[in-house]
Design a protein around this motif. Structure first.
Motif, PDB file in Angstrom:
ATOM      1  N   MET A 156       0.995  -1.213  -0.139  1.00  0.00           N
ATOM      2  CA  MET A 156       0.052   0.088   0.095  1.00  0.00           C
ATOM      3  C   MET A 156       1.005   1.025  -0.033  1.00  0.00           C
ATOM      4  SD  MET A 156      -2.913   1.003   2.859  1.00  0.00           S
ATOM      5  CE  MET A 156      -4.027   2.354   2.314  1.00  0.00           C
ATOM      6  N   ALA A 157       0.409   2.141  -0.966  1.00  0.00           N
ATOM      7  CA  ALA A 157       1.316   3.352  -0.993  1.00  0.00           C
ATOM      8  C   ALA A 157       1.204   4.236   0.401  1.00  0.00           C
ATOM      9  CB  ALA A 157       0.836   4.275  -2.256  1.00  0.00           C
ATOM     10  N   TYR A 158       2.481   4.882   0.569  1.00  0.00           N
ATOM     11  CA  TYR A 158       2.594   5.874   1.773  1.00  0.00           C
ATOM     12  C   TYR A 158       3.556   7.076   1.470  1.00  0.00           C
ATOM     13  CZ  TYR A 158       6.392   3.234   3.140  1.00  0.00           C
ATOM     14  OH  TYR A 158       7.865   2.286   3.036  1.00  0.00           O
ATOM     15  N   THR A 159       3.772   7.651   2.451  1.00  0.00           N
ATOM     16  CA  THR A 159       4.697   8.873   2.071  1.00  0.00           C
ATOM     17  C   THR A 159       5.758   8.949   3.249  1.00  0.00           C
ATOM     18  OG1 THR A 159       3.391  10.447   3.277  1.00  0.00           O
ATOM     19  CG2 THR A 159       2.962  10.427   0.828  1.00  0.00           C
ATOM     20  N   GLU A 160       6.894   9.542   2.659  1.00  0.00           N
ATOM     21  CA  GLU A 160       8.070   9.726   3.952  1.00  0.00           C
ATOM     22  C   GLU A 160       8.272  11.023   4.013  1.00  0.00           C
ATOM     23  OE1 GLU A 160      11.126   7.044   3.372  1.00  0.00           O
ATOM     24  OE2 GLU A 160       9.864   5.313   4.047  1.00  0.00           O
ATOM     25  N   GLN A 161       8.586  11.709   4.992  1.00  0.00           N
ATOM     26  CA  GLN A 161       9.033  13.053   5.073  1.00  0.00           C
ATOM     27  C   GLN A 161      10.844  13.147   4.892  1.00  0.00           C
ATOM     28  OE1 GLN A 161       7.915  15.600   8.010  1.00  0.00           O
ATOM     29  NE2 GLN A 161       9.139  17.060   7.930  1.00  0.00           N
ATOM     30  N   ARG A 162      11.367  14.065   3.921  1.00  0.00           N
ATOM     31  CA  ARG A 162      12.742  14.226   3.823  1.00  0.00           C
ATOM     32  C   ARG A 162      13.221  15.616   3.909  1.00  0.00           C
ATOM     33  NH1 ARG A 162      14.607   9.615   0.852  1.00  0.00           N
ATOM     34  NH2 ARG A 162      13.439   7.700   2.038  1.00  0.00           N
ATOM     35  N   THR A 163      14.342  15.678   4.412  1.00  0.00           N
ATOM     36  CA  THR A 163      14.951  17.032   4.699  1.00  0.00           C
ATOM     37  C   THR A 163      16.359  17.192   4.031  1.00  0.00           C
ATOM     38  OG1 THR A 163      13.949  17.535   6.942  1.00  0.00           O
ATOM     39  CG2 THR A 163      15.691  18.784   6.376  1.00  0.00           C
ATOM     40  N   ASP A 164      16.531  17.894   3.309  1.00  0.00           N
ATOM     41  CA  ASP A 164      17.930  18.041   2.566  1.00  0.00           C
ATOM     42  C   ASP A 164      18.942  18.734   3.250  1.00  0.00           C
ATOM     43  OD1 ASP A 164      17.272  20.701   2.005  1.00  0.00           O
ATOM     44  OD2 ASP A 164      16.633  20.512   0.055  1.00  0.00           O
ATOM     45  N   SER A 165      19.791  18.905   2.790  1.00  0.00           N
ATOM     46  CA  SER A 165      21.223  19.517   3.305  1.00  0.00           C
ATOM     47  C   SER A 165      20.737  21.067   3.466  1.00  0.00           C
ATOM     48  CB  SER A 165      22.497  19.398   2.438  1.00  0.00           C
ATOM     49  OG  SER A 165      22.397  19.901   1.292  1.00  0.00           O
ATOM     50  N   ASP A 166      19.989  21.759   2.595  1.00  0.00           N
ATOM     51  CA  ASP A 166      19.599  22.994   3.205  1.00  0.00           C
ATOM     52  C   ASP A 166      18.577  23.089   4.169  1.00  0.00           C
ATOM     53  OD1 ASP A 166      21.422  23.692   1.173  1.00  0.00           O
ATOM     54  OD2 ASP A 166      20.082  23.767  -0.582  1.00  0.00           O
ATOM     55  N   GLY A 167      18.069  22.220   4.761  1.00  0.00           N
ATOM     56  CA  GLY A 167      16.926  22.141   5.618  1.00  0.00           C
ATOM     57  C   GLY A 167      15.601  22.294   5.162  1.00  0.00           C
ATOM     58  N   ARG A 168      15.699  22.204   3.821  1.00  0.00           N
ATOM     59  CA  ARG A 168      14.115  22.364   3.384  1.00  0.00           C
ATOM     60  C   ARG A 168      13.614  20.778   3.512  1.00  0.00           C
ATOM     61  NH1 ARG A 168      15.396  24.483  -2.784  1.00  0.00           N
ATOM     62  NH2 ARG A 168      16.960  22.770  -2.651  1.00  0.00           N
ATOM     63  N   THR A 169      12.189  20.838   3.651  1.00  0.00           N
ATOM     64  CA  THR A 169      11.473  19.751   4.077  1.00  0.00           C
ATOM     65  C   THR A 169      10.505  19.212   2.831  1.00  0.00           C
ATOM     66  OG1 THR A 169      11.345  20.223   6.296  1.00  0.00           O
ATOM     67  CG2 THR A 169       9.921  18.509   5.407  1.00  0.00           C
ATOM     68  N   GLY A 170      10.600  18.084   2.160  1.00  0.00           N
ATOM     69  CA  GLY A 170       9.762  17.645   1.405  1.00  0.00           C
ATOM     70  C   GLY A 170       9.292  16.135   1.624  1.00  0.00           C
ATOM     71  N   TYR A 171       8.618  15.719   0.678  1.00  0.00           N
ATOM     72  CA  TYR A 171       7.964  14.187   0.834  1.00  0.00           C
ATOM     73  C   TYR A 171       8.086  13.525  -0.476  1.00  0.00           C
ATOM     74  CZ  TYR A 171       5.507  16.618   4.391  1.00  0.00           C
ATOM     75  OH  TYR A 171       5.167  17.479   5.724  1.00  0.00           O
TER      76      TYR A 171
ATOM     77  N   SER B 198      10.627   4.268  -4.963  1.00  0.00           N
ATOM     78  CA  SER B 198      10.299   5.747  -4.416  1.00  0.00           C
ATOM     79  C   SER B 198       9.824   6.863  -5.740  1.00  0.00           C
ATOM     80  CB  SER B 198      11.390   6.362  -3.664  1.00  0.00           C
ATOM     81  OG  SER B 198      11.691   5.543  -2.804  1.00  0.00           O
ATOM     82  N   THR B 199       8.972   7.596  -5.287  1.00  0.00           N
ATOM     83  CA  THR B 199       8.577   8.732  -6.212  1.00  0.00           C
ATOM     84  C   THR B 199       9.889   9.770  -6.387  1.00  0.00           C
ATOM     85  OG1 THR B 199       7.362  10.263  -5.027  1.00  0.00           O
ATOM     86  CG2 THR B 199       6.345   8.330  -5.920  1.00  0.00           C
ATOM     87  N   ARG B 200       9.510  10.782  -7.036  1.00  0.00           N
ATOM     88  CA  ARG B 200      10.432  11.920  -6.927  1.00  0.00           C
ATOM     89  C   ARG B 200       9.912  12.677  -5.697  1.00  0.00           C
ATOM     90  NH1 ARG B 200       8.032  16.650  -8.922  1.00  0.00           N
ATOM     91  NH2 ARG B 200       6.312  16.218 -10.265  1.00  0.00           N
ATOM     92  N   ARG B 201      10.910  13.870  -5.480  1.00  0.00           N
ATOM     93  CA  ARG B 201      10.487  14.498  -4.269  1.00  0.00           C
ATOM     94  C   ARG B 201       9.385  15.766  -4.732  1.00  0.00           C
ATOM     95  NH1 ARG B 201      13.907  16.579   0.085  1.00  0.00           N
ATOM     96  NH2 ARG B 201      13.483  18.588   0.828  1.00  0.00           N
ATOM     97  N   PHE B 202       8.401  15.817  -3.658  1.00  0.00           N
ATOM     98  CA  PHE B 202       7.131  16.795  -3.873  1.00  0.00           C
ATOM     99  C   PHE B 202       7.404  17.734  -2.468  1.00  0.00           C
ATOM    100  CE2 PHE B 202       5.718  13.254  -6.231  1.00  0.00           C
ATOM    101  CZ  PHE B 202       5.372  13.813  -7.417  1.00  0.00           C
ATOM    102  N   THR B 203       6.971  18.992  -2.542  1.00  0.00           N
ATOM    103  CA  THR B 203       6.735  19.758  -1.513  1.00  0.00           C
ATOM    104  C   THR B 203       5.463  19.424  -0.649  1.00  0.00           C
ATOM    105  OG1 THR B 203       5.482  21.450  -2.891  1.00  0.00           O
ATOM    106  CG2 THR B 203       7.953  21.912  -2.622  1.00  0.00           C
ATOM    107  N   SER B 204       4.376  18.986  -1.374  1.00  0.00           N
ATOM    108  CA  SER B 204       3.170  18.643  -0.766  1.00  0.00           C
ATOM    109  C   SER B 204       3.033  17.107  -0.309  1.00  0.00           C
ATOM    110  CB  SER B 204       2.010  19.109  -1.349  1.00  0.00           C
ATOM    111  OG  SER B 204       0.636  18.451  -1.232  1.00  0.00           O
ATOM    112  N   ARG B 205       2.627  16.724   0.656  1.00  0.00           N
ATOM    113  CA  ARG B 205       2.431  15.246   1.141  1.00  0.00           C
ATOM    114  C   ARG B 205       1.328  14.704   0.101  1.00  0.00           C
ATOM    115  NH1 ARG B 205       1.139  12.939   7.231  1.00  0.00           N
ATOM    116  NH2 ARG B 205       1.135  10.698   6.479  1.00  0.00           N
ATOM    117  N   ARG B 206       0.315  15.568  -0.166  1.00  0.00           N
ATOM    118  CA  ARG B 206      -0.987  14.863  -0.813  1.00  0.00           C
ATOM    119  C   ARG B 206      -0.365  14.597  -2.199  1.00  0.00           C
ATOM    120  NH1 ARG B 206      -6.006  18.507  -0.980  1.00  0.00           N
ATOM    121  NH2 ARG B 206      -6.015  18.139   1.132  1.00  0.00           N
ATOM    122  N   GLU B 207       0.666  15.488  -2.971  1.00  0.00           N
ATOM    123  CA  GLU B 207       1.016  15.430  -4.173  1.00  0.00           C
ATOM    124  C   GLU B 207       1.773  13.842  -4.233  1.00  0.00           C
ATOM    125  OE1 GLU B 207       2.978  18.850  -5.318  1.00  0.00           O
ATOM    126  OE2 GLU B 207       0.831  19.635  -6.225  1.00  0.00           O
TER     127      GLU B 207
END
Length: 482
Positions: A1-16, A28-37
């Motif tokens: 079942m699909a789910y998401t994970e939160q990732r933080t890059d070296s610049d401190g920006r958070t994505g999913y 894994s999919t590519r990085r998104f700024t929105s968890r819903r996307e």
């Protein structure tokens, strides 16, 4: 079942990123700024995997040239000539337009534009329709293989229904040339060696391809059963290398050896071991098509094809390619004056008289033209021409194969028999190739059925003039008159 994970890059920006499973592997999919996307994309990818439509984005990043190299590694079972031709087409026509482009960046519009305008690498002008069609087919097959390997979701060269509208129009095929039995004998008689004569007749009466007839060994011929076994063929690569391998269709077959050729083939095989080639070059190796065509076949065809015109010129008649009544009368006069039986047929003895008559008409010829004329008449001195003979245009070695099909069909052979003789994969190919030769079969079929039906009619004694004796043609005329 699909789910998401939160990732933080070296610049401190958070994505999913979305996580999903395909073929039992977590991806894994590519990085998104929105968890819903991210979750929506993961669910789309997972659903595509369930329907066998999922494509790994990384696998579609390879270039067309890189994928061509991988694809070719899986085609090692193909004929060497096929592989060589595909490499040449890709290198000269496909690679300049798409070689460095990633698979996923090839678009339908790009393929359509390229198929219509691809240029020849040598002249820079638009390639011929045949070359463009072959190159477009290669690209379509290459992209089909990418779809099968799950590197592309769909083939950009095809429409959603699977059609290939960008495929250039098929070029018109070269018209076939056929020899009659008389013309074939004339070509054979004009040859200068027993091997050439035997090879020409064997090819034209069995329909063997050049690669097949040049690969025949003594053991392949069974004179008692009058059969020729076709098990292998030579293929010539662009660099001149000859490779011995399977036939064009990778199938073995037997063809009938005409009784009229048994003695000639036996003489050709005389003194050779069973594994030796039946036809050889001057040094004993395989007979090469180019040298045979240049030194043996083409001169014989050139002489035989203009035999009637040459005869007419020698006896002072206007140029034409038909042995008509005027030629018969002129030949008879020449024979009578030369002390030969005036048959009207130009046989070897008569050709000697023709050569003498021709020498008296050479005053305006150059020395080179006189030598050529002498060689021509020498070749024709081995032939025999009779009333009704016609000249013919030049032809190729492959036209002997067409001649075999024509002579077989005119002799009453069925489509299946012709297919087996020629080694076609199916009767459909035979019919599509030689459809024009079967047109008269409809009339023959109608007459045969009519005669068989009429033969069953019971006519009472003394009732010859009754209704049962009315012919179909007579009935038709009576109906038309009424």
């Amino acid at each position: 079942m699909a789910y998401t994970e939160q990732r933080t890059d070296s610049d401190g920006r958070t994505g999913y990123i979305g996580r999903f499973r395909v073929d039992g592997r977590l991806r894994s999919t590519r990085r998104f700024t929105s968890r819903r996307e991210a979750l929506a994309e993961a669910r789309r990818q997972e659903e595509a995997g369930k329907h066998a439509e999922w494509v790994d984005p990384a696998s579609s990043r390879v270039t067309v040239a890189e994928w061509f190299a991988v694809w070719q590694e899986s085609r090692v079972d193909r004929a060497p000539r096929t592989i060589e031709a595909e490499h040449e087409r890709f290198r000269s026509l496909v690679a300049p337009a798409f070689g460095d482009r990633p698979l996923r960046q090839v678009t339908h519009e790009d393929v359509a534009r390229w198929a219509a305008t691809m240029a020849s690498p040598t002249t820079g002008e638009t390639a011929s329709p045949a070359r463009r069609r072959d190159a477009a087919r290669l690209l379509v097959a290459l992209l089909d293989a990418a779809v099968d390997a799950r590197r592309l979701r769909s083939n950009p060269a095809r429409t959603p229904s699977g059609k290939v509208p960008a495929l250039p129009r098929a070029p018109k095929t070269k018209p076939h040339r056929y020899l009659s039995h008389e013309q074939l004998r004339r070509v054979a008689d004009a040859t200068t060696s027993p091997q050439t004569r035997t090879l020409v007749l064997l090819t034209a009466l069995t329909g063997l391809r050049w690669g097949e007839v040049s690969a025949l060994t003594v053991a392949d011929v069974d004179p008692l059963r009058r059969r020729v076994r076709v098990t292998k063929a030579y293929t010539r690569l662009d660099d001149g290398t000859l490779l011995l391998g399977d036939t064009k269709t990778h199938a073995r077959r037997e063809v009938p050896l005409p009784a009229t050729l048994v003695e000639a083939v036996a003489a050709q095989a005389g003194g050779r071991a069973p594994a030796d080639l039946l036809f050889t070059g001057t040094r004993g190796g395989p007979l090469r098509r180019e040298s045979f065509d240049r030194s043996a076949f083409r001169p014989a065809v050139g002489a035989a094809g203009r035999a009637v015109r040459t005869l007419r010129e020698a006896v002072g008649l206007p140029g034409s390619g038909l042995y008509d009544d005027g030629v018969v009368a002129a030949v008879r006069r020449l024979q009578s004056d030369g002390g030969v039986e005036p048959s009207g047929v130009c046989d070897p003895a008569t050709w000697a008289l023709v050569a003498d008559a021709d020498r008296a008409r050479r005053d305006e010829l150059t020395r080179g033209e006189k030598v050529s004329r002498t060689r021509l008449l020498t070749a024709l001195s081995r032939t025999t021409l009779g009333p009704g003979a016609e000249d013919f245009d030049t032809l190729t070695l492959h036209d002997l194969r067409h001649t075999a099909a024509s002579l077989a069909i005119s002799g009453g052979a069925t489509v299946k028999a012709v297919q087996r003789m020629l080694g076609h994969e199916s009767p459909v190919l035979t019919l599509s190739t030689y459809a024009g030769l079967f047109e008269d079969d409809l009339d023959t079929l109608g007459d045969t059925l009519s005669a068989a039906f009429q033969a069953t009619a019971v006519v009472p004694e003394g009732a010859a003039g009754g209704p049962a004796s009315v012919t179909p043609i007579g009935a038709a005329r009576a109906w038309a008159a009424g």
